[in-house]
Design an enzyme around this catalytic site. Structure first.
Site, PDB file in Angstrom:
ATOM      1  CB  ILE A 486     -14.202   8.905   5.282  1.00  0.00           C
ATOM      2  CG1 ILE A 486     -13.929   7.948   6.450  1.00  0.00           C
ATOM      3  CG2 ILE A 486     -14.086   8.287   3.977  1.00  0.00           C
ATOM      4  CD1 ILE A 486     -14.320   6.426   6.332  1.00  0.00           C
ATOM      5  N   GLY A 487     -13.175  11.953   7.082  1.00  0.00           N
ATOM      6  CA  GLY A 487     -13.471  12.815   8.104  1.00  0.00           C
ATOM      7  C   GLY A 487     -12.971  12.373   9.551  1.00  0.00           C
ATOM      8  CD  GLN A 488     -10.842   8.434   8.644  1.00  0.00           C
ATOM      9  OE1 GLN A 488     -11.256   9.351   8.168  1.00  0.00           O
ATOM     10  NE2 GLN A 488     -10.393   7.090   7.979  1.00  0.00           N
ATOM     11  N   GLY A 489      -9.918  11.855  10.306  1.00  0.00           N
ATOM     12  CA  GLY A 489      -8.564  12.483  10.650  1.00  0.00           C
ATOM     13  C   GLY A 489      -7.410  11.489  10.125  1.00  0.00           C
ATOM     14  CB  SER A 528     -12.101   0.604  13.311  1.00  0.00           C
ATOM     15  OG  SER A 528     -13.520   1.216  13.377  1.00  0.00           O
ATOM     16  CB  THR A 531      -5.325   4.050  13.477  1.00  0.00           C
ATOM     17  OG1 THR A 531      -6.077   5.204  12.902  1.00  0.00           O
ATOM     18  CG2 THR A 531      -4.380   4.502  14.383  1.00  0.00           C
ATOM     19  CB  ALA A 734      -2.368   3.383  17.802  1.00  0.00           C
ATOM     20  N   GLY A 736      -7.873   0.384  16.556  1.00  0.00           N
ATOM     21  CA  GLY A 736      -8.789   1.503  15.836  1.00  0.00           C
ATOM     22  C   GLY A 736      -9.892   1.724  16.956  1.00  0.00           C
ATOM     23  CD  GLU A 739     -16.175  -0.378  11.852  1.00  0.00           C
ATOM     24  OE1 GLU A 739     -17.205  -0.769  11.208  1.00  0.00           O
ATOM     25  OE2 GLU A 739     -15.209  -0.792  12.025  1.00  0.00           O
TER      26      GLU A 739
END
Length: 782
Positions: A486-489, A528, A531, A734, A736, A739
């Protein structure tokens, strides 16, 4: 940090070329041919009314109209956490814009014209537009049947009231905590509703073929969850999960507004009413504002006690949420806040009440930050005010109370590893905290503000992720997942995780967008968490493929298995330095033997992940006993703000945000999330405002009348700061960050305004008008 090849490096986005060339397809771009039909909705003009009758005769007579449906055709409830909503209104409407009927026609203009001819007879009821009125004794009930609604076991509605859910959290002895305090501050903060403002509107295309198969093309953050909810809602028609397919191509922004199910259920229902034709339903920009999820408004009453040295002794935080007409998703926002409204502080005595309250405004739901932005506005404003009262530097007070690994959270679990102290120090340093600044313009003043933030993924304890991975003949890789880009990569990050395990560069990896028939399960792209959750699944799939490679090389060529490793797209051995076997030579074709036979076959991998230590079960009166949140991401932010004394107009000169992401898989993407999130947060505090009239109609449902920031509104300087304290169960450490980056924006602006002008704004948005009026009132007082 370990020396990784691809993790921690800013790989080029793997979806970048498709998007910049216009090759990327969104739902509305797909050509469905001449059989495509169009739908238009008949919407309620009233905020609260009984439906006495519906006459569709005139609409059905319009040439080109194929079908008109009403609530009588689909008397089925749906909902993610609480089934309190119907596909079409049944006996009553509960907000302006609620769908009452739909027209399907061969042309979109015909559908709109016919929809206006549907006659609905209403009996108006008294509407309720704020949560405190809804809580008052004798208030009319928005949902008289609340007690009958199916819900998840961690929701606690109050029958015969407008309280859809009440999350209580208790820790320590609240009375003793306040008795130990040298200073206590009580006040109320107000946050209004906000719209998501994704550039791509909601759109759904549904088709049921003549074999009974139902396929939906959906602009969604939640393809598998949508399939599940569609199947549940339409099960009286005989649908099972194998009968329903959801395809989700690229999505033009979501911010939570495309999570779960809103208008998409209409597209699914209409497809069953007109079989054999694809039917498109696309929201207008106005409908995007008033007939999808909105960010819920809240009235927060806050009481905080501290000792003279700045140690926080107790917090009492009561939040009344304007959840709107339906809470099937929004109640979980309220639940999440009820568990975490202490903020990122170590507080021994806690009393939190987070109440989800029905009103007759549009349904509230998930929005970037999931309730945390809202409660942080009051909490972080309160901390700064108390610090100044007792003469302690606001940053130092935050350092003294900052939560650390092993501290006990409000619901009894332990805090995960985090670098909050480091984040505080670096953010403060970035804005030269403690050094006063003066504007070159004598009409203007400069103030500095500071705020902490934290957030946990708000999700069920069994929210799971999965991934499939396969090689092609040239050693390239295809990954199938069902998280959403949604654009976040997200696609790029998944490629980097697989690349690190399999020693194949990300540019040779393709990550597919979801199709529930072909891609494995993912709960949703919210919280979030993808990932972390889906990243773990992709890592497991890549590791399984790697183990199969090593097994094959050991079996076919006799190498010591423990000596094998992957590098530069080849299998190598620590004990045989000259040995190199390119992946492309065998991942499909296998390894040839001297006798002409082959060993192996196509190399595949699958992986799954579920947070098995999470539990939502706890004492409903205290929230003690469970482990509802898997971890928290923490951070600190500061701002340097210039303000015109006369007009109140503000200009952000500098802002910095330090976030502990555990491990930045792709630092450029993390920095983009920091700057983008901060800008979106600044928009909510400086510009955006939803206005309703006395009848519950939204007055500014457009980009003309609802201000969002442009490139001209970007701060002069934005400083993204990445902190990396690994998350033990995260992929390569990792966690998130998507947000979290907008959460501290509102309180740090309010704190900067007070620092510059000595006035405290306690309601959002903090506009120039409010600031100018507050200054004028202060001058009159003195």
């Amino acid at each position: 940090m370990p020396d990784y090849t691809y993790i921690g490096h800013s790989s080029t986005r793997i979806d970048g070329l498709e998007k910049v060339t216009g090759a990327a397809q969104f739902v509305d771009d797909i050509d469905f041919g001449p059989d495509l039909l169009h739908a238009a909705i008949v919407e309620s003009p009233h905020a609260h009314a009984l439906i006495k009758g519906i006459d569709t005769t005139e609409a059905e007579a319009v040439p080109g109209v194929v079908k008109v449906v009403t609530g009588g055709d689909f008397p089925y409830r749906f909902g993610l956490y609480m089934k309190d909503r119907y596909i079409f209104a049944q006996d009553r409407v509960r907000f302006v814009g609620e769908q009452v009927a739909a027209v399907v026609a061969r042309d979109s203009r015909v559908a709109l014209r016919a929809a206006k001819l549907v006659k609905v007879d209403y009996e108006e009821l008294a509407p309720i537009f704020d949560p405190e009125t809804a809580m008052s004794e004798g208030a009319d009930l928005v949902h008289p049947d609340l007690a009958d609604y199916e819900r998840v076991p961690w929701f606690f509605p109050r029958a015969d009231t407008n309280i859809a859910h009440w999350r209580k959290t208790r820790k320590g002895d609240i009375e003793q905590g306040f008795a130990e305090a040298d200073e206590i501050l009580e006040d109320t903060y107000t946050v209004p509703r906000y719209a998501h403002c994704a550039i791509e509107p909601h759109v759904i295309v549904g088709r049921q073929d003549h074999s009974g198969r139902l396929t939906l093309w959906s602009s969604s953050q939640s393809p598998h969850t949508q399939r599940h909810l569609f199947t549940e809602a339409l099960s009286p028609l005989g649908f099972t999960h194998k009968d329903v397919r959801v395809i989700t191509p690229y999505v033009g922004g979501g911010f939570g507004g495309k999570a779960g199910v809103t208008m998409e259920i209409i597209g699914a229902a209409l497809a069953t009413a007109v079989k054999g034709h694809p039917i498109k339903l696309r929201w207008t920009r106005e409908q995007e504002f008033y007939n999808t999820y909105q960010r819920q408004g809240v009235v927060a009453k806050l009481k905080l006690g501290v000792k003279k040295d700045g140690t926080i002794t107790a917090i009492e935080h009561t939040l009344y949420w304007d959840a709107g007409a339906y809470v099937e998703y929004g109640a979980n926002v309220v639940n999440a806040v009820g568990l975490s409204a202490t903020g990122a502080y170590r507080i021994p005595n806690v009393k939190i009440d987070s109440l989800c309250i029905y009103t007759n405004l549009p349904p509230g739901g998930p929005y970037r930050g999931f309730g945390y932005s809202e409660f942080h506005f009051g909490l972080e404003s309160h901390v700064t005010r108390l610090a100044k009262r007792i003469g302690v530097d606001p940053v130092e007070m935050r350092r003294r109370n900052a939560i650390k690994e092993g501290d006990t959270l409000a619901y009894g679990a332990e805090m995960n590893p985090c670098g909050l102290i480091e984040a505080i120090d670096k953010a403060a340093e970035a804005i030269d905290w403690g050094t006063p600044e003066t504007s070159d313009d004598p009409k203007k003043v400069i103030g500095k503000g500071f705020a902490l933030m934290w957030k946990a993924p708000a999700m069920p304890p069994n929210a799971s992720s999965s991934a499939f991975l396969k090689f092609s003949e040239d050693g390239s890789i295809n990954i199938s997942v069902s998280g959403m880009e949604i654009g976040q990569g997200y696609l790029t990050v998944m490629a980097q995780i697989a690349a690190e395990v399999l020693a194949v560069p990300p540019e040779k990896i393709r990550v597919e967008t979801p199709d529930t028939d072909r891609n494995p399960y993912e709960w949703q792209t919210v919280g979030s968490h993808v990932t972390w959750g889906c990243g773990n699944a992709v890592k497991a799939a890549a590791e399984e493929a790697r183990e199969r490679i090593f097994d094959l090389v050991t079996r076919a060529l006799g190498h010591d298995r423990d000596s094998l490793y992957l590098k530069d797209e080849k299998v190598k051995s620590t004990t045989a330095p000259d040995f190199e076997l390119p992946l492309e030579d065998f991942v499909i074709a296998g390894i040839g033997m001297e006798d002409g036979t082959f060993r192996g076959g196509p190399i595949l991998g699958s992986g799954m992940f579920m947070p098995e230590g999470s539990s939502a079960l706890s004492d409903p009166e205290t929230s003690q006993g469970g482990h509802p949140n898997v971890h928290y991401t923490v951070g600190a932010a500061g701002v340097v703000l210039e303000i015109d004394r006369e007009t109140g107009k503000m200009r952000v000169l500098k802002t910095a945000l330090a976030v502990d992401v555990g491990q930045a898989i792709n630092p450029n993407l993390v920095e983009s999330q920091i700057t983008g999130g901060l800008l979106q947060g600044l928009a909510t505090v400086l510009y955006e405002d939803m206005r309703f009239d006395e009848a519950g109609r939204l007055l500014n449902p457009s980009f003309t009348d609802s201000k969002i920031p442009t490139s001209l509104d970007v701060p002069d300087e934005m400083i993204p700061i990445i902190i990396e304290v690994p998350q033990p169960d995260g992929p390569f450490g990792a966690r998130g960050v998507g947000e979290h980056t907008m959460i501290p924006a509102a309180p740090m602006i309010a704190n900067a305004v007070e620092d510059a002008l000595g006035v405290r704004i306690k309601s959002m948005p903090v506009t120039a008008e409010k600031v100018a009026l507050a200054v004028l009132q202060k001058e009159k007082t003195f």
